[in-house]
Enzyme design. Structure first.
Site, PDB file in Angstrom:
ATOM      1  N   TYR A 106       0.824  -1.218   0.000  1.00 19.85           N
ATOM      2  CA  TYR A 106       0.000   0.000   0.000  1.00 19.85           C
ATOM      3  C   TYR A 106       0.855   1.264   0.000  1.00 19.85           C
ATOM      4  O   TYR A 106       0.438   2.289  -0.556  1.00 19.85           O
ATOM      5  CB  TYR A 106      -1.001  -0.031   1.171  1.00 19.85           C
ATOM      6  CG  TYR A 106      -2.088  -1.048   0.903  1.00 19.85           C
ATOM      7  CD1 TYR A 106      -3.154  -0.739   0.053  1.00 19.85           C
ATOM      8  CD2 TYR A 106      -2.025  -2.328   1.428  1.00 19.85           C
ATOM      9  CE1 TYR A 106      -4.127  -1.680  -0.246  1.00 19.85           C
ATOM     10  CE2 TYR A 106      -2.993  -3.279   1.145  1.00 19.85           C
ATOM     11  CZ  TYR A 106      -4.051  -2.948   0.301  1.00 19.85           C
ATOM     12  OH  TYR A 106      -5.002  -3.890  -0.014  1.00 19.85           O
ATOM     13  N   ARG A 136       1.461   1.833  -3.595  1.00 22.25           N
ATOM     14  CA  ARG A 136       0.245   2.360  -4.247  1.00 22.25           C
ATOM     15  C   ARG A 136       0.090   3.851  -3.937  1.00 22.25           C
ATOM     16  O   ARG A 136      -0.261   4.656  -4.775  1.00 22.25           O
ATOM     17  CB  ARG A 136      -1.022   1.641  -3.741  1.00 22.25           C
ATOM     18  CG  ARG A 136      -1.058   0.141  -3.821  1.00 22.25           C
ATOM     19  CD  ARG A 136      -1.527  -0.336  -5.179  1.00 22.25           C
ATOM     20  NE  ARG A 136      -0.528  -0.211  -6.217  1.00 22.25           N
ATOM     21  CZ  ARG A 136       0.535  -1.016  -6.363  1.00 22.25           C
ATOM     22  NH1 ARG A 136       0.760  -1.999  -5.546  1.00 22.25           N
ATOM     23  NH2 ARG A 136       1.394  -0.820  -7.358  1.00 22.25           N
ATOM     24  N   ASP A 188      -8.290   5.419  -4.420  1.00 20.18           N
ATOM     25  CA  ASP A 188      -7.569   6.660  -4.730  1.00 20.18           C
ATOM     26  C   ASP A 188      -8.457   7.862  -4.403  1.00 20.18           C
ATOM     27  O   ASP A 188      -9.653   7.710  -4.115  1.00 20.18           O
ATOM     28  CB  ASP A 188      -7.091   6.670  -6.194  1.00 20.18           C
ATOM     29  CG  ASP A 188      -8.227   6.763  -7.210  1.00 20.18           C
ATOM     30  OD1 ASP A 188      -9.091   7.648  -7.060  1.00 20.18           O
ATOM     31  OD2 ASP A 188      -8.246   5.962  -8.178  1.00 20.18           O
ATOM     32  N   HIS A 196     -14.679   1.210  -0.507  1.00 25.85           N
ATOM     33  CA  HIS A 196     -13.552   0.362  -0.099  1.00 25.85           C
ATOM     34  C   HIS A 196     -12.451   1.124   0.624  1.00 25.85           C
ATOM     35  O   HIS A 196     -11.310   0.671   0.665  1.00 25.85           O
ATOM     36  CB  HIS A 196     -13.005  -0.389  -1.327  1.00 25.85           C
ATOM     37  CG  HIS A 196     -13.994  -1.376  -1.873  1.00 25.85           C
ATOM     38  ND1 HIS A 196     -13.993  -1.820  -3.170  1.00 25.85           N
ATOM     39  CD2 HIS A 196     -15.048  -2.018  -1.267  1.00 25.85           C
ATOM     40  CE1 HIS A 196     -14.994  -2.688  -3.341  1.00 25.85           C
ATOM     41  NE2 HIS A 196     -15.645  -2.805  -2.209  1.00 25.85           N
ATOM     42  N   THR A 249     -15.735  -0.619 -14.264  1.00 25.79           N
ATOM     43  CA  THR A 249     -15.717  -1.663 -13.227  1.00 25.79           C
ATOM     44  C   THR A 249     -16.121  -3.001 -13.831  1.00 25.79           C
ATOM     45  O   THR A 249     -17.043  -3.063 -14.653  1.00 25.79           O
ATOM     46  CB  THR A 249     -16.628  -1.318 -12.021  1.00 25.79           C
ATOM     47  OG1 THR A 249     -16.719  -2.472 -11.169  1.00 25.79           O
ATOM     48  CG2 THR A 249     -18.024  -0.882 -12.410  1.00 25.79           C
ATOM     49  N   SER A 250     -15.430  -4.046 -13.408  1.00 27.88           N
ATOM     50  CA  SER A 250     -15.739  -5.384 -13.920  1.00 27.88           C
ATOM     51  C   SER A 250     -16.946  -5.981 -13.190  1.00 27.88           C
ATOM     52  O   SER A 250     -17.402  -7.056 -13.549  1.00 27.88           O
ATOM     53  CB  SER A 250     -14.525  -6.299 -13.745  1.00 27.88           C
ATOM     54  OG  SER A 250     -14.197  -6.383 -12.372  1.00 27.88           O
TER      55      SER A 250
HETATM   56  P1  NAD Z   1     -11.361  -4.172 -12.065  1.00 18.35           P
HETATM   57  O1  NAD Z   1      -9.894  -4.108 -12.291  1.00 18.35           O
HETATM   58  O2  NAD Z   1     -11.960  -5.450 -11.673  1.00 18.35           O
HETATM   59  O3  NAD Z   1     -12.086  -3.746 -13.433  1.00 18.35           O
HETATM   60  C1  NAD Z   1     -11.658  -2.613 -14.147  1.00 18.35           C
HETATM   61  C2  NAD Z   1     -12.659  -2.349 -15.230  1.00 18.35           C
HETATM   62  O4  NAD Z   1     -12.297  -1.139 -15.874  1.00 18.35           O
HETATM   63  C3  NAD Z   1     -12.714  -3.451 -16.306  1.00 18.35           C
HETATM   64  O5  NAD Z   1     -14.068  -3.778 -16.566  1.00 18.35           O
HETATM   65  C4  NAD Z   1     -12.052  -2.794 -17.514  1.00 18.35           C
HETATM   66  O6  NAD Z   1     -12.604  -3.250 -18.726  1.00 18.35           O
HETATM   67  C5  NAD Z   1     -12.367  -1.325 -17.279  1.00 18.35           C
HETATM   68  N1  NAD Z   1     -11.440  -0.353 -17.870  1.00 18.35           N
HETATM   69  C6  NAD Z   1     -10.084  -0.430 -17.950  1.00 18.35           C
HETATM   70  N2  NAD Z   1      -9.587   0.699 -18.499  1.00 18.35           N
HETATM   71  C7  NAD Z   1     -10.658   1.504 -18.745  1.00 18.35           C
HETATM   72  C8  NAD Z   1     -10.793   2.795 -19.300  1.00 18.35           C
HETATM   73  N3  NAD Z   1      -9.736   3.507 -19.704  1.00 18.35           N
HETATM   74  N4  NAD Z   1     -12.028   3.334 -19.414  1.00 18.35           N
HETATM   75  C9  NAD Z   1     -13.134   2.612 -19.017  1.00 18.35           C
HETATM   76  N5  NAD Z   1     -13.060   1.376 -18.497  1.00 18.35           N
HETATM   77  C10 NAD Z   1     -11.837   0.831 -18.353  1.00 18.35           C
HETATM   78  O7  NAD Z   1     -11.718  -3.014 -11.036  1.00 18.35           O
HETATM   79  P2  NAD Z   1     -12.997  -2.823 -10.124  1.00 18.35           P
HETATM   80  O8  NAD Z   1     -14.213  -3.333 -10.804  1.00 18.35           O
HETATM   81  O9  NAD Z   1     -12.939  -1.410  -9.668  1.00 18.35           O
HETATM   82  O10 NAD Z   1     -12.825  -3.790  -8.858  1.00 18.35           O
HETATM   83  C11 NAD Z   1     -11.629  -4.086  -8.273  1.00 18.35           C
HETATM   84  C12 NAD Z   1     -11.321  -3.531  -6.903  1.00 18.35           C
HETATM   85  O11 NAD Z   1     -10.048  -2.991  -7.082  1.00 18.35           O
HETATM   86  C13 NAD Z   1     -12.125  -2.397  -6.356  1.00 18.35           C
HETATM   87  O12 NAD Z   1     -12.706  -2.822  -5.208  1.00 18.35           O
HETATM   88  C14 NAD Z   1     -11.118  -1.283  -5.983  1.00 18.35           C
HETATM   89  O13 NAD Z   1     -11.149  -1.028  -4.601  1.00 18.35           O
HETATM   90  C15 NAD Z   1      -9.794  -1.865  -6.270  1.00 18.35           C
HETATM   91  N6  NAD Z   1      -8.840  -1.038  -7.049  1.00 18.35           N
HETATM   92  C16 NAD Z   1      -8.810   0.316  -6.904  1.00 18.35           C
HETATM   93  C17 NAD Z   1      -7.920   1.059  -7.662  1.00 18.35           C
HETATM   94  C18 NAD Z   1      -7.917   2.552  -7.478  1.00 18.35           C
HETATM   95  O14 NAD Z   1      -8.277   3.023  -6.396  1.00 18.35           O
HETATM   96  N7  NAD Z   1      -7.554   3.328  -8.521  1.00 18.35           N
HETATM   97  C19 NAD Z   1      -7.053   0.444  -8.544  1.00 18.35           C
HETATM   98  C20 NAD Z   1      -7.097  -0.946  -8.654  1.00 18.35           C
HETATM   99  C21 NAD Z   1      -8.005  -1.671  -7.901  1.00 18.35           C
END
Ligand code: NAD
Length: 223
Positions: free
Chosen positions: A53, A56, A89, A104, A170-171
C-alpha cells in the site's frame, strides 16, 4: 433537481496511470490477493502488506485526475450528484467532486486495529511500529477481502433515489459492491461505460475509454 449517481471502479483511474486489478497488466497479475489484501495476510506479514500500500500511495501522489473525473463535476450544474466509488484513490476529490462515498476506503488514511479510529497518513508511508494514541498498530483504511463494507447501506440509499445511474470502469466482480446496480429501482436510465463491458442486458452500454466517452456523455445529459 434530479439525483444522478455515478458508480466508479478502477477503470476510471486507469488513464491517470493507476493500474486496475483485472486487466492484462492489472495488479493481481503481480500480487496474490491472499498475500496483500486480507486481514490474515496483514497479521502474517505486515511489512509486505504495508509496503504494497505504500507503493500504491507513492504512485497516487504522482498522478492527476483525468478528463473523465473532471468532466463528471459539470453534472453538478443540473443534478444532485453523488459519486459512489470502489476506488481507494482520491482522484474524484482532487478533481473537485464534493459528494464522494468510498465503498472500499481510502489509500490516504490509516485505521487503528484496536478501535478502528481513522487517521490521515502523514508523510505518505505507514510502517510496522506506527501506532495510534492507544498503542494499536495502524493499518491502511481499506476494505480487504472478507471484511464488511461500512458505507454499503449509505450507497444503497442514494442509488435507490437515483433517476440516472452511470457506471464507469468496473468489472462488477467485487461483492457486495457489484450489487449496487440492483438497487437502482427508480432509475430512468442505467448507463455503463467500460472498455470491456461485463453486462449488456437492460442497460445502455458505451464501450470505450472513460476519457473519450464521459465528456460527450456529460454534455448530452446537460443539454
Ligand atoms: P477491475 O480491475 O476489476 O475492473 C476494471 C474495469 O475497468 C474493467 O471492466 C475494464 O474493462 C475497465 N477499464 C479499464 N480501463 C478503462 C478505461 N480507460 N475506461 C473505461 N473502463 C476501463 O476493477 P474494479 O471493478 O474497480 O474492482 C476491483 C477492486 O479494485 C475495487 O474494489 C477497488 O477497490 C480496487 N482497485 C482500486 C484502484 C484505485 O483506487 N484506482 C485500482 C485498482 C483496484
Amino acid at each position: 433537481m434530479k439525483n444522478i449517481v455515478v458508480f466508479t471502479g478502477a477503470g476510471i483511474s486507469a488513464e491517470s496511470g493507476l493500474s486496475t486489478f483485472r486487466d492484462s497488466n492489472g495488479l493481481w497479475k503481480k500480487y496474490k490477493i491472499e498475500d496483500v489484501a486480507t486481514f490474515g495476510a496483514f497479521i502474517k506479514n505486515p511489512r509486505l502488506v504495508l509496503n504494497f500500500y505504500n507503493l500504491r500511495r507513492k504512485q497516487l501522489l504522482k498522478v492527476e485526475p483525468n478528463i473523465a473525473h473532471i468532466s463528471l463535476n459539470e453534472l453538478q450544474y443540473k443534478f444532485n450528484l453523488t459519486i459512489v466509488t470502489q476506488n481507494i484513490d482520491d482522484l474524484h476529490e482532487r478533481s473537485g467532486t464534493k459528494n464522494v462515498i468510498h465503498l472500499h476506503g481510502k489509500l490516504t488514511e490509516s485505521k487503528s486495529i484496536i478501535d478502528n479510529k481513522i487517521y490521515d497518513i502523514v508523510g505518505g508511508e505507514l510502517n510496522v511500529g506506527d501506532y495510534c494514541k492507544k498503542g494499536g498498530q495502524l493499518r491502511p483504511n481499506v476494505v480487504w477481502f472478507g471484511e464488511a463494507v461500512p458505507n454499503m447501506d449509505l450507497a444503497i440509499e442514494v442509488v435507490r433515489k437515483a433517476s440516472i445511474l452511470i457506471i464507469i470502469g468496473t468489472s462488477l466482480q467485487v461483492y457486495p459492491a457489484a450489487t449496487i446496480i440492483d438497487y437502482a429501482i427508480n432509475a430512468e436510465r442505467i448507463i455503463l461505460v467500460d472498455t470491456n463491458p461485463s453486462i449488456y442486458k437492460g442497460i445502455e452500454v458505451f464501450k470505450g475509454k472513460a476519457t473519450e466517452i464521459i465528456p460527450d456523455l456529460v454534455r448530452g445529459l446537460l443539454s
